[in-house]
Design a protein around this motif. Structure first.
Motif, PDB file in Angstrom:
ATOM      1  N   PRO A  32     -12.627 -19.340  56.443  1.00  0.00           N
ATOM      2  CA  PRO A  32     -11.846 -19.034  57.650  1.00  0.00           C
ATOM      3  C   PRO A  32     -11.161 -20.241  58.269  1.00  0.00           C
ATOM      4  O   PRO A  32     -10.258 -20.078  59.083  1.00  0.00           O
ATOM      5  N   TRP A  33     -11.584 -21.456  57.898  1.00  0.00           N
ATOM      6  CA  TRP A  33     -10.961 -22.634  58.492  1.00  0.00           C
ATOM      7  C   TRP A  33      -9.683 -23.042  57.772  1.00  0.00           C
ATOM      8  O   TRP A  33      -8.926 -23.872  58.272  1.00  0.00           O
ATOM      9  N   ARG A  37      -3.880 -17.558  53.854  1.00  0.00           N
ATOM     10  CA  ARG A  37      -4.217 -16.202  54.267  1.00  0.00           C
ATOM     11  C   ARG A  37      -3.903 -15.244  53.120  1.00  0.00           C
ATOM     12  O   ARG A  37      -2.824 -15.293  52.532  1.00  0.00           O
ATOM     13  N   LEU A 163      -9.675  -9.132  64.018  1.00  0.00           N
ATOM     14  CA  LEU A 163     -10.622 -10.159  63.582  1.00  0.00           C
ATOM     15  C   LEU A 163     -11.889  -9.539  63.026  1.00  0.00           C
ATOM     16  O   LEU A 163     -12.321  -9.848  61.904  1.00  0.00           O
ATOM     17  N   SER A 316     -15.292 -17.472  65.220  1.00  0.00           N
ATOM     18  CA  SER A 316     -14.497 -17.555  63.999  1.00  0.00           C
ATOM     19  C   SER A 316     -13.215 -18.286  64.320  1.00  0.00           C
ATOM     20  O   SER A 316     -12.557 -17.963  65.328  1.00  0.00           O
ATOM     21  N   PRO A 317     -12.806 -19.249  63.492  1.00  0.00           N
ATOM     22  CA  PRO A 317     -11.525 -19.929  63.745  1.00  0.00           C
ATOM     23  C   PRO A 317     -10.319 -19.046  63.460  1.00  0.00           C
ATOM     24  O   PRO A 317      -9.185 -19.457  63.707  1.00  0.00           O
ATOM     25  N   ARG A 318     -10.546 -17.828  62.955  1.00  0.00           N
ATOM     26  CA  ARG A 318      -9.436 -16.909  62.698  1.00  0.00           C
ATOM     27  C   ARG A 318      -9.007 -16.140  63.938  1.00  0.00           C
ATOM     28  O   ARG A 318      -7.994 -15.448  63.927  1.00  0.00           O
ATOM     29  N   GLY A 319      -9.782 -16.219  65.012  1.00  0.00           N
ATOM     30  CA  GLY A 319      -9.413 -15.470  66.198  1.00  0.00           C
ATOM     31  C   GLY A 319     -10.357 -15.752  67.347  1.00  0.00           C
ATOM     32  O   GLY A 319     -11.342 -16.482  67.215  1.00  0.00           O
ATOM     33  N   ARG A 323     -10.629 -19.934  67.941  1.00  0.00           N
ATOM     34  CA  ARG A 323      -9.273 -20.197  67.438  1.00  0.00           C
ATOM     35  C   ARG A 323      -8.477 -21.015  68.457  1.00  0.00           C
ATOM     36  O   ARG A 323      -7.662 -21.872  68.091  1.00  0.00           O
ATOM     37  N   ARG A 326     -10.485 -24.783  68.824  1.00  0.00           N
ATOM     38  CA  ARG A 326     -10.570 -25.688  67.672  1.00  0.00           C
ATOM     39  C   ARG A 326      -9.494 -26.783  67.684  1.00  0.00           C
ATOM     40  O   ARG A 326      -9.826 -27.964  67.504  1.00  0.00           O
TER      41      ARG A 326
END
Length: 453
Positions: A32-33, A37, A163, A316-319, A323, A326
């Motif tokens: 996820p970092w 995608r 997410l 989660s760094p995805r959302g 996000r 970070r």
């Protein structure tokens, strides 16, 4: 150059290979970092093609090699090209990746990734450490469910592209379940079914065993009248319509699992431990969550098993919050908010997936369930943990007026400065297994900073 990475997975060789062949595997293995995608998965491990989006509009194409396909022992892929966006990576990068699966005994498999590439091995190692851990943890979760009698289900999911929804649906499909994504637009894929939140079709749940309801407008943002209305309107009435449909459908789902939130407990209860039996709190979000949960009553009263997943702050760094934080923390600009004493009820993205999964197979679960880690932390401790994970200082506190400037007084009070010391009382009593019960574990996992051999 390149890398060989191996680990032993506690699962039969055939099961490990089959997991990789199912829809969702590439998504579950994508760190996820990373900026990559997934755009499309390979239809076959023999000769299919997967495509990933890179920054700047570029593409990475992974082409599976038929001459290396040897189930359940091996498959391989290499970088290819498909259109001009993929040419730069294909011309500059060499990438040959062989996946080997060696049976140690009936219940253990050695998985070996061999990559030929000019990229340094130390750069690739965090990615493969993540992939191997993710695979082992996912297989273990599916084994626990199978041991409790869970057979393959057909699960309808709203909010499947969000997410949580994207992580959960890929987890379910790799476990052998069929997922039907309920979408508001016209269906574009075989696994999609159109859903009108204000007036769902009578046959929306045809052939569906369970419904997972995740849809709802983001609560992030300034709490204007329009924003607050969108938060309410996207949750309460659509949830009531789904619950009524489930209640009046003789051949419909046997369980309805709905997202909820720890905002139920109000924005500040001090140091009070908040279990599922705790009283609701005060404030706009507490009112919304209470009405949101009450909208499920028609299904519950009809005998459908209803579970309300009161979710904490998802990591989660995805959302979500991580996000946003970070890049600030990576630049050394992170710090506590105010005095940092407010409590943060958090949950790792994969632990949240496991909780929704448990709600499918644990027939004892019903009503509210706190989807939070057993280790809530104060904002100051969260700040320290994130800075430590990213190897950055956290010496710049955010004054309390900062969130008010961005979110308004109500938004700051309900979001940035909220304090909820929620605990997973029901899950703890059920001896639920958390993958990452401590914050430092969860952050290292999703940010690629875990210590590896």
């Amino acid at each position: 150059m390149g890398l060989m990475y191996s680990s032993i997975v506690e699962a039969p060789q055939e099961d490990v290979f089959a997991w990789h062949s199912r829809p969702g595997a590439f998504a579950r293995l994508s760190p996820p970092w990373q900026a990559m995608r997934l755009k499309s998965e390979a239809a076959s491990l023999r000769d299919g093609r997967a495509e990933l989006a890179l920054p700047g509009g570029l593409r990475w194409v992974a082409e599976h090699q038929a001459d290396a396909y040897d189930p359940p022992r091996r498959f391989a892929d290499k970088i290819g090209s498909r259109g001009p966006a993929s040419l730069p990576a294909a011309l500059v990068m060499r990438w040959n990746h062989v996946h080997d699966f060696e049976a140690i005994d009936d219940t253990h498999t050695r998985m070996v990734d061999r990559v030929e590439t000019p990229a340094p091995g130390h750069f690739l190692r965090p990615m493969f450490a993540y992939r191997h851990r993710q695979l082992a943890d996912d297989l273990a979760a599916h084994q626990r469910a199978s041991a409790h009698g869970l057979a393959p289900l057909t699960v309808a999911v709203t909010g499947a592209s969000g997410l949580v929804g994207s992580a959960l649906t890929s987890f379910l499909t790799t476990g052998g379940h069929r997922v039907i994504r309920l979408v508001r637009r016209a269906p574009a894929k075989p696994d999609e079914r159109q859903w009108n939140p204000g007036d769902p079709a009578p046959d929306l749940f045809a052939g569906v065993d369970a419904v997972i309801h995740l849809a709802g407008a983001s609560i992030a943002g300034r709490f204007t009248e329009a924003h607050c209305r969108a938060i309410r309107d996207s949750r309460i009435e659509p949830t009531r319509r789904l619950a009524e449909l489930a209640a009046h459908n003789d051949f419909g789902p046997q369980m309805l699992i709905s997202a909820s939130a720890v905002g139920f407990y109000g924005n500040d209860r001090g140091d009070e431990l908040l279990a599922e039996t705790s009283e609701r709190g005060d404030g706009f979000l507490a009112d919304v969550v209470a009405d949101w949960e009450n909208a499920l009553a028609p299904a519950e009263q009809s005998g459908v098993r209803v579970v309300r997943i009161r979710t904490g702050i998802v990591q989660s760094p995805r959302g979500g919050t991580l996000r946003l934080l970070r890049p600030l923390f990576s630049a050394g600009l992170g710090g506590r908010i105010g005095d940092g004493q407010q409590w943060l009820a958090w949950i790792g993205i994969d632990d949240l997936v496991d909780i929704y999964h448990r709600a499918l197979w644990d027939t004892q679960l019903s009503g509210p369930v706190n989807a939070v880690s057993p280790d809530p932390v104060r904002n100051a401790d969260y700040t320290h943990a994130l800075g430590h994970t990213l190897h950055r200082p956290t010496i710049l506190p955010v004054p309390s007026f900062g969130p008010r400037l961005l979110l308004g007084d109500q938004g700051a009070r309900e979001l940035a400065c909220a304090s909820q010391r929620a605990i997973p009382a029901i899950l703890s009593a059920a001896a639920h297994h958390f993958r990452h019960p401590r914050l430092d574990q969860a952050l290292r996992h999703v940010l690629g900073r875990s210590v590896t051999a």
